[in-house]
Design an enzyme around this catalytic site. Structure first.
Site, PDB file in Angstrom:
ATOM      1  NE  ARG A   1      48.560  30.070  42.744  1.00  7.16           N
ATOM      2  CZ  ARG A   1      48.850  30.811  43.802  1.00  7.16           C
ATOM      3  NH1 ARG A   1      49.165  32.083  43.667  1.00  7.16           N
ATOM      4  NH2 ARG A   1      48.789  30.308  45.013  1.00  7.16           N
TER       5      ARG A   1
ATOM      6  CD  GLU B   1      42.242  45.149  37.483  1.00  4.86           C
ATOM      7  OE1 GLU B   1      41.594  46.222  37.367  1.00  4.86           O
ATOM      8  OE2 GLU B   1      42.682  44.750  38.585  1.00  4.86           O
TER       9      GLU B   1
ATOM     10  CG  PHE C   1      40.263  41.313  39.891  1.00 10.09           C
ATOM     11  CD1 PHE C   1      39.016  41.743  40.351  1.00 10.09           C
ATOM     12  CD2 PHE C   1      41.116  40.711  40.788  1.00 10.09           C
ATOM     13  CE1 PHE C   1      38.641  41.572  41.674  1.00 10.09           C
ATOM     14  CE2 PHE C   1      40.753  40.534  42.120  1.00 10.09           C
ATOM     15  CZ  PHE C   1      39.520  40.957  42.564  1.00 10.09           C
TER      16      PHE C   1
ATOM     17  CG  HIS D   1      43.846  33.223  42.486  1.00 10.12           C
ATOM     18  ND1 HIS D   1      45.080  33.218  41.870  1.00 10.12           N
ATOM     19  CD2 HIS D   1      44.103  33.311  43.813  1.00 10.12           C
ATOM     20  CE1 HIS D   1      46.033  33.308  42.792  1.00 10.12           C
ATOM     21  NE2 HIS D   1      45.465  33.363  43.981  1.00 10.12           N
TER      22      HIS D   1
ATOM     23  CG  ASP E   1      40.772  35.527  48.480  1.00  9.02           C
ATOM     24  OD1 ASP E   1      41.084  35.833  49.642  1.00  9.02           O
ATOM     25  OD2 ASP E   1      41.575  35.550  47.534  1.00  9.02           O
TER      26      ASP E   1
ATOM     27  NE  ARG F   1      44.897  31.129  47.168  1.00  3.38           N
ATOM     28  CZ  ARG F   1      45.220  30.377  48.213  1.00  3.38           C
ATOM     29  NH1 ARG F   1      44.898  29.111  48.254  1.00  3.38           N
ATOM     30  NH2 ARG F   1      45.877  30.902  49.229  1.00  3.38           N
TER      31      ARG F   1
HETATM   32  C1  TPP Z   1      39.878  45.136  40.713  1.00  2.42           C
HETATM   33  C2  TPP Z   1      40.834  44.439  41.592  1.00  2.42           C
HETATM   34  N1  TPP Z   1      42.070  44.147  41.143  1.00  2.42           N
HETATM   35  C3  TPP Z   1      42.925  43.483  41.938  1.00  2.42           C
HETATM   36  C4  TPP Z   1      42.571  43.091  43.190  1.00  2.42           C
HETATM   37  C5  TPP Z   1      43.511  42.274  44.044  1.00  2.42           C
HETATM   38  N2  TPP Z   1      43.990  43.007  45.207  1.00  2.42           N
HETATM   39  C6  TPP Z   1      43.448  42.837  46.432  1.00  2.42           C
HETATM   40  S1  TPP Z   1      44.093  43.860  47.582  1.00  2.42           S
HETATM   41  C7  TPP Z   1      45.145  44.558  46.443  1.00  2.42           C
HETATM   42  C8  TPP Z   1      46.049  45.670  46.861  1.00  2.42           C
HETATM   43  C9  TPP Z   1      45.281  46.795  47.460  1.00  2.42           C
HETATM   44  O1  TPP Z   1      46.115  47.808  47.882  1.00  2.42           O
HETATM   45  P1  TPP Z   1      45.513  49.043  48.654  1.00  2.42           P
HETATM   46  O2  TPP Z   1      44.346  49.588  47.923  1.00  2.42           O
HETATM   47  O3  TPP Z   1      46.621  49.976  48.901  1.00  2.42           O
HETATM   48  O4  TPP Z   1      44.944  48.392  49.996  1.00  2.42           O
HETATM   49  P2  TPP Z   1      45.628  48.280  51.446  1.00  2.42           P
HETATM   50  O5  TPP Z   1      47.054  48.672  51.344  1.00  2.42           O
HETATM   51  O6  TPP Z   1      44.882  49.200  52.324  1.00  2.42           O
HETATM   52  O7  TPP Z   1      45.464  46.851  51.871  1.00  2.42           O
HETATM   53  C10 TPP Z   1      44.966  43.967  45.194  1.00  2.42           C
HETATM   54  C11 TPP Z   1      45.725  44.317  43.990  1.00  2.42           C
HETATM   55  C12 TPP Z   1      41.267  43.408  43.623  1.00  2.42           C
HETATM   56  N3  TPP Z   1      40.810  43.031  44.829  1.00  2.42           N
HETATM   57  N4  TPP Z   1      40.421  44.089  42.812  1.00  2.42           N
END
Ligand code: TPP
Ligand code: MG
Lengths: 275, 312
Positions: free
Chosen positions: B8, B55, B80, B105, B113, B163
């Protein structure tokens, strides 16, 4: 369960300690969103959820869907406090074969009703659970916890529209409005403008609270429980990383573990004496 | 092979190196820190389009950019990207718009994860889309080189990166890295191991283990799954007469599937496929996952013995 405000605060404090310990032991995971949601999930489980820890698959249990499934340490800590799993099980977080998988998973952990990890899926799943309860003439309710970054997924709004259309009043959302997502603040990544207005315009009942003030959390849960003709959402204004000063409002601790020194500081701040 | 780096990071570096082309734009879905597009974003904020956690929107906005003369590089976790599969199919592949999608990843190697993050089907699904070039490089240098060739490719592409760090193998061999051409890493006549991604270095280890037992294996890094280097496979069949494939991906539809499809309609040779046995992963460290999934060098070696035993 009836717990006083101070007892609830103590429940949540203990969970905060476990969250930080889990992430520290694994040297991976998501402390920020676990600490922001914890006052809400603690109060929900300790005072509202109709569940039987010794019978996790009881048909008429309320469902809790952690759609932001990366914030699993928060849920595991509450499940341990409630007796669904043991405190020893918390050591299996992110460990091969463990109940406490990186993201909450219904196949691995008792008390978990949704296999999460992909954002934007929990509300649709919750809608299905809520519709099933209605078809079953069951009193069970479905609570869904969403992240604010997660609201950017279009599927959330498909579910929101469908829930209002079908008047699914037994579906109740809690939004963890901590203003931070993965890479940065939501304001930088994708502005969402007036979130309460968006939900109202989709036909939902909306209430806003301070998600770290236990009195407000309890009145917010009252609101969700008493709104039954429409789907309802409690928008909880929270602080990502709440309770650990260096994690608070800090996007770096969305998905990072504390080092030895930071761990010691976190324990001290959370009033935990480490032998 | 002591230098270690993550593929990556090769992708992230490549974006900086192709930035001179003013048509190159980068698209993110809130995982730029992870896929490594963040370096481009820092340097070229106006040419970086944040799509939030969206996405599907990212892929179609990418199609619109490509149709307007831009060369979009969109990335998120491999898993994703799949959220936008139909957008990739109907919005990108069907009109043959050169959107370059990178899924980081990938595979079970991604680790703790857990199963929701471990894509084991991305290579298979993108391989089924007409026009789409599918790649899964094994090291930092080849990822960098392949990505740098993409602005000149007038078709959409999907590239899986990993990753975690893997051995860097191609320093000084940059000119050998060409989209669609497998790379022979060592030569032997008893069996040919065709691998991609993180299992290329595992296959090299397996070749050493086999050499200790007097068995000489050829190892090929098949970084491009589509278009598949059929000429190379034909020559491996002629030279070795037995084939093993190795991938951190479901045995259904990925590299093993691609090679099997080629073998049955060309020159036949016994084939043993090392890959995830049609099951989901779980939380574990990278090396633990390769063991749980039975896809590390030990299992590649065992597969080589089986393939050789099947030679007629
Ligand atoms: C469909 C999808 N895209 C990307 C991710 C990667 N990802 C994991 S947590 C996150 C941010 C989440 O932010 P939020 O919903 O505000 O959660 P919090 O702040 O409560 O942790 C991302 C982009 C994912 N888990 N699922
Ligand atoms: Mg958030």
């Amino acid at each position: 369960m009836t717990l006083s405000i101070s007892e609830l605060e103590e429940f949540a404090r203990k969970c905060r300690v476990e969250i930080v310990k889990m992430v520290y032991r694994a040297q991976a995971g998501h402390p920020g969103g676990s600490l922001s949601e914890i006052d809400l999930i603690s109060a929900l489980y300790a005072t509202r959820m109709r569940v039987r820890p010794n019978q996790p698959k009881w048909d008429d249990r309320d469902r809790f869907i952690l759609s932001k499934g990366h914030a699993s340490p928060g849920m595991y800590a509450v499940l341990a406090e409630m007796g669904f799993i043991s405190h020893e099980d918390l050591h299996s977080y992110r460990v091969l074969g463990g109940k406490c998988q990186g993201h909450v998973d219904m196949k691995w952990c008792p008390g978990v009703d949704f296999s999460a990890g992909s954002l934007g899926m929990g509300l649709s799943f919750g809608l299905g659970c809520a519709v099933a309860a209605r078809l079953d003439n069951s009193e069970r309710r479905t609570f869904v916890m969403l992240g604010d970054g997660e609201l950017q997924e279009g599927s959330v709004w498909e579910a929101a529209m469908a829930a209002a259309h079908h008047e699914v009043g037994n579906l109740k959302v809690i939004l963890d409005r901590n203003r931070i997502q993965n890479d940065d603040f939501c304001e930088v990544q994708m502005r969402m403008f007036d979130i309460p207005a968006k939900w109202r315009s989709f036909g939902w009942e909306v209430k806003e609270i301070d998600g770290h003030n236990m009195e407000e959390v309890m009145s917010g849960l009252d609101f969700l429980e008493s709104t039954n003709d429409k789907p309802s959402i409690l928008i909880a204004h929270t602080i990502k990383g709440a309770g650990v000063s260096f994690m608070e409002d800090n996007p770096s601790f969305h998905g990072a573990a504390p080092n030895d020194e930071q761990f010691a500081q976190a324990m001290a701040e959370l009033g935990e004496v480490i032998a | 092979m002591s230098e270690m780096a993550a593929t990556r990071d090769g992708y992230g570096q490549a974006l900086l190196e192709i930035a001179d082309n003013p048509k190159v734009v980068v698209m993110e879905a809130d995982l730029g820190k992870s896929t490594k597009s963040l370096h481009f974003r820092k340097k070229y904020p106006t040419r970086t389009i944040s799509c939030g956690i969206g996405e599907q929107n990212m892929l179609l906005a990418g199609a619109g950019l490509a149709a307007s003369g831009y060369i979009p590089f969109a990335s998120t976790f491999a898993i994703f990207t799949e959220r936008a599969f139909e957008q990739m199919r109907n919005g990108v592949a069907r009109p043959n718009l050169a959107v370059h999608l990178c899924g980081s990843h990938g595979g079970t190697h991604t680790g703790t994860d857990g199963s929701s993050a471990q894509s084991i089907e991305d290579l298979a699904i993108y391989r089924t889309l007409p026009n789409v070039v599918v790649m899964h490089p094994s090291d930092y240098v080849s990822t960098l080189e392949l990505t740098k060739q993409l602005p000149g490719l007038d078709k959409p592409s999907y590239m899986r990166t990993a990753r975690n760090k893997t051995p860097v193998m191609y320093r000084g061999r940059e000119s050998e890295i060409i989209i669609g051409k497998g790379i022979t890493l060592c030569q032997g006549t008893d069996v040919a191991i065709i691998a991609c991604g993180v299992l290329v270095s595992e296959s090299m280890k397996a070749a050493e283990q086999l050499a200790d037992k007097g068995i000489n294996a050829t190892v090929v890094d098949m970084h491009t799954l589509k278009p598949l280097d059929g000429d190379l496979i034909n020559s491996l069949v002629a030279q070795c007469g037995a084939i093993v494939t190795a991938e951190d991906h479901n045995v259904i539809g990925g590299l093993g599937g691609a090679v099997a499809e080629h073998l049955v309609s060309n020159h036949y040779a016994p084939l043993e496929m090392v890959g995830v046995a049609d099951r989901f992963g779980e939380s574990g460290q990278s090396d633990e996952m390769l063991e749980v999934m039975k896809i590390n060098s030990k299992y590649i070696e065992q597969a080589a013995h089986r393939a050789i035993a099947r030679k007629s």
